[in-house]
Enzyme design. Structure first.
Site, short mmCIF file in Angstrom:
data_model
loop_
_atom_site.label_atom_id
_atom_site.label_comp_id
_atom_site.label_asym_id
_atom_site.label_seq_id
_atom_site.Cartn_x
_atom_site.Cartn_y
_atom_site.Cartn_z
N SER A 198 0.92 -1.12 -0.49
CA SER A 198 0.10 -0.38 -0.29
C SER A 198 0.83 1.08 0.17
O SER A 198 1.79 1.54 -0.79
CB SER A 198 -0.46 -0.25 0.66
OG SER A 198 -2.04 1.03 1.24
N ASP A 410 -9.04 -4.66 -5.91
CA ASP A 410 -8.78 -3.76 -4.77
C ASP A 410 -9.15 -2.34 -4.51
O ASP A 410 -9.07 -1.97 -5.65
CB ASP A 410 -7.04 -3.58 -4.78
CG ASP A 410 -6.32 -3.14 -3.47
OD1 ASP A 410 -7.81 -2.14 -2.92
OD2 ASP A 410 -5.90 -3.55 -3.38
N HIS A 439 -7.52 -5.89 -0.56
CA HIS A 439 -6.62 -4.86 -0.90
C HIS A 439 -5.32 -6.06 0.68
O HIS A 439 -5.92 -5.76 1.49
CB HIS A 439 -6.94 -3.41 0.59
CG HIS A 439 -5.79 -2.67 0.61
ND1 HIS A 439 -4.89 -2.00 -0.63
CD2 HIS A 439 -4.88 -2.32 1.44
CE1 HIS A 439 -4.37 -1.62 -0.43
NE2 HIS A 439 -3.85 -1.62 1.13
#
Length: 477
Positions: A198, A410, A439
Site C-alpha cells: 500500500s 482492490d 487489499h
C-alpha cells in the site's frame, strides 16, 4: 476467460553503484524488543537534509533472522505495511510469518517505524479538529451551510497539526526514503531489498527515485498511484463505491441474511440503517460517520463481508446494534499517532487542493451516489496546509526493474492507479490477480501464482518476461 500466463523468469540486471557514497550510519546493535519474535535497534537520522543545526531523530528498527542455511541467505528484506502512519516494527514478525518459506529462509526480515510513527519520534495532532469526538458530525455535507462547516473542520485539523508540530514539513516521504537508506547502510547491505504494501509501494517508488543505483529486489504490493494524494483519495472513493455495489449484490444473493433478495432491497435497508444511526446514534456514539468508517473498513477485505452483513441485518430487523458498534473508548496513543502521521505525511508530500476543489469533489461524489464514503479523503485537510517543501517523486531511468503485485478489484489502491505507478518504474513487471477484491495480495490472499512469482524474484532474482495475470480467490462463500 483469459488464460494464466506462465511466469517465465528473466534475470534482473542491477545497475552499477554510480551514485554518491552510501549514507553514513553506524552499524546497528540489536537487543531485546518490547514484543516477542524479533530483536530491536535504533538508527539516528537527520531531521531534514538541510535542517536546523544537527537535529536528529531516532528510527526504531526490528529484525527477524533468516531461518535458512548460509548458502540460502540473500541478505536483509526491509518491509513496510503502509499508511502513511502504519507502524512496521512488529510487522516484521507478522508479515514474516506469512511469507513463503523459501523467502523466510533467505532473508532477515527488517521492520521499522517510519519517522513520525510509533517509536520513531511519533507525531501527535491533539484533537485533530474533533476527529476523535463521537458521534462525529454528518460526514457528507449537503448545502452551503454544511459545506462551510465541513471546511471549518478540515481547517481545525490542519491547525491542530501545525501548531503542535512546527517541523511537520520534514515528515515527508522523501525524507523517509533517506531514512530507509540509512537503515540499509547500517545493516551493511550494498543494495536495498524491499517489500512495501500500500503506502509502502509509494515509499519504495520514492526510494527508487532518490537512490536508483541502490535498488535491489523490490516487491511493491497493492500499489498506490503516483498522483497527488488528494487525487488518489478521490479515485479511491469512487472505487469504494463500485466495491459497495458488489457487496450489495453479494448480500442480495444470500436472502437468508434478511436484507432482501435484490440489490435494490439491500440498498434501501442499508440507507434506512444509516439514516437511523444519523438520527439516533447507537450507544450514543455510533452515528452515520462511524457507520461509514465501518463500511470503508469492511469493503477493503472480503472476509469482513459476512460479519458486517449479519450485524447490519440484526440492526435492521431488531434494532440490535451490538454487532455494528465496537467499543468507542478514548482514542489510544497509537490511534492518535496514526491519524496524525497519515495527514501530516500526505500534506507534506504533494500539492494541495483548493478549498473550492475539495467541495467540488465532494459534490461530484454525491452526484455519483447519495451516500458516498468519504472516510478515505484525508488529504482534503491539505487545503489548509502550507505548500510542500519537497513533493514526492517516483522511479528513475537508472533503477533496475522491480515487481508489482496487485489485486485487480482492490478498492483501496485501484488497478488504474497501480498501472500509472508501474509506468514510472522502467522495465517493471506486474503480477495481478483477477477476481481479487481485497487489499493486500502477496503473502496475504494466498494466490499461489502471485506468491510463487514474487518468491522466485526475491530468492532467484528473475522477473517475469512480461506482465502476468493470475486467477484470484473470487468472492467469499
Amino acid at each position: 476467460m483469459i488464460k494464466e500466463l506462465p511466469a517465465v523468469l528473466v534475470p534482473v540486471l542491477v545497475a552499477p553503484l554510480l551514485s554518491a557514497a552510501p549514507a553514513a550510519a553506524d552499524p546497528l546493535v540489536f537487543g531485546p524488543c518490547p514484543f516477542e519474535g524479533a530483536e530491536c535497534a535504533e538508527v539516528s537520522v537527520p531531521l531534514a537534509p538541510a535542517g536546523p543545526g544537527d537535529a536528529e531523530l531516532g528510527i526504531a528498527v526490528s529484525r527477524v533472522r533468516a531461518s535458512g542455511t548460509p548458502e540460502e541467505y540473500r541478505g536483509a528484506l526491509l518491509v513496510n505495511p503502509g499508511g502513511p502512519g502504519g507502524s512496521g516494527l512488529e510487522y516484521a514478525v507478522r508479515k514474516g510469518e506469512k511469507l513463503p518459506e523459501r523467502v523466510r529462509r533467505a532473508y532477515d526480515v527488517i521492520g521499522f517505524d517510519p519517522r513520525g510513527v510509533g517509536r520513531s519520534a511519533p507525531l501527535d495532532c491533539g484533537e485533530l479538529g474533533g476527529l476523535f469526538d463521537h458521534p462525529a458530525p454528518e460526514p457528507v455535507p449537503a448545502g452551503a451551510r454544511q459545506e462551510r462547516a465541513h471546511l471549518d473542520r478540515l481547517a481545525g485539523m490542519a491547525q491542530d497539526c501545525l501548531r503542535r508540530n512546527p517541523n511537520a514539513a520534514a515528515f515527508n516521504t522523501a525524507n523517509t526514503a533517506r531514512d530507509v537508506d540509512r537503515i540499509r547502510a547500517a545493516l551493511g547491505q550494498p543494495r536495498l531489498n524491499f517489500l512495501g504494501v500500500s503506502y509502502g509501494s509509494y515509499l519504495g517508488a520514492a526510494y527508487a527515485h532518490e537512490f536508483p543505483q541502490r535498488v535491489g529486489r523490490m516487491v511493491l504490493d497493492s500499489v498506490v498511484s503516483p498522483d497527488r494524494w488528494h487525487d488518489f483519495d478521490v479515485q479511491q472513493a469512487r472505487a469504494v463505491l463500485r466495491q459497495r455495489e458488489v457487496l450489495l449484490d453479494w448480500i442480495a444473493a444470500r436472502p437468508e441474511l434478511g436484507l432482501g433478495s435484490t440489490a435494490g432491497q439491500v440498498r434501501r435497508a442499508y440507507a434506512r440503517a444509516r439514516a437511523r444511526l444519523a438520527e439516533t446514534p447507537a450507544r450514543g456514539a455510533f452515528g452515520a460517520a462511524e457507520f461509514d468508517g465501518l463500511v470503508y473498513k469492511t469493503l477493503s477485505r472480503t472476509e469482513r463481508w459476512r460479519p458486517f452483513a449479519e450485524a447490519l441485518s440484526a440492526y435492521v430487523r431488531t434494532g440490535d446494534a451490538s454487532g455494528l458498534t465496537p467499543e468507542l473508548p478514548e482514542p489510544d496513543p497509537e490511534s492518535r499517532n496514526y491519524e496524525a502521521a497519515l495527514r501530516t505525511v500526505k500534506c507534506a508530500d504533494s500539492t494541495r487542493p483548493s478549498r473550492a476543489e475539495v467541495i467540488d469533489d465532494v459534490r461530484a461524489l454525491r452526484r455519483a451516489d447519495a451516500h458516498p464514503i468519504l472516510t478515505g479523503l484525508e488529504a482534503t485537510t491539505c487545503a489548509f496546509w502550507p505548500a510542500p517543501a519537497e513533493p514526492a517523486r517516483f522511479g528513475h531511468p537508472a533503477m533496475p526493474p522491480v515487481l508489482l503485485t496487485q489485486a485487480e478489484q482492490d478498492p483501496t489502491t485501484p488497478l488504474t492507479g497501480a498501472k500509472r505507478m508501474q509506468a514510472e518504474l522502467p522495465g517493471s513487471r506486474m503480477v495481478s490477480a483477477r477476481e481479487s477484491y481485497s487489499h493486500g495480495l502477496f503473502a496475504s490472499q494466498r494466490v499461489r501464482c502471485v506468491d510463487d512469482a514474487a518468491a522466485d524474484y526475491l530468492v532467484e532474482g528473475g522477473l517475469p518476461e512480461r506482465d502476468v495475470r493470475c486467477q484470484g480467490p473470487g468472492l467469499p462463500e
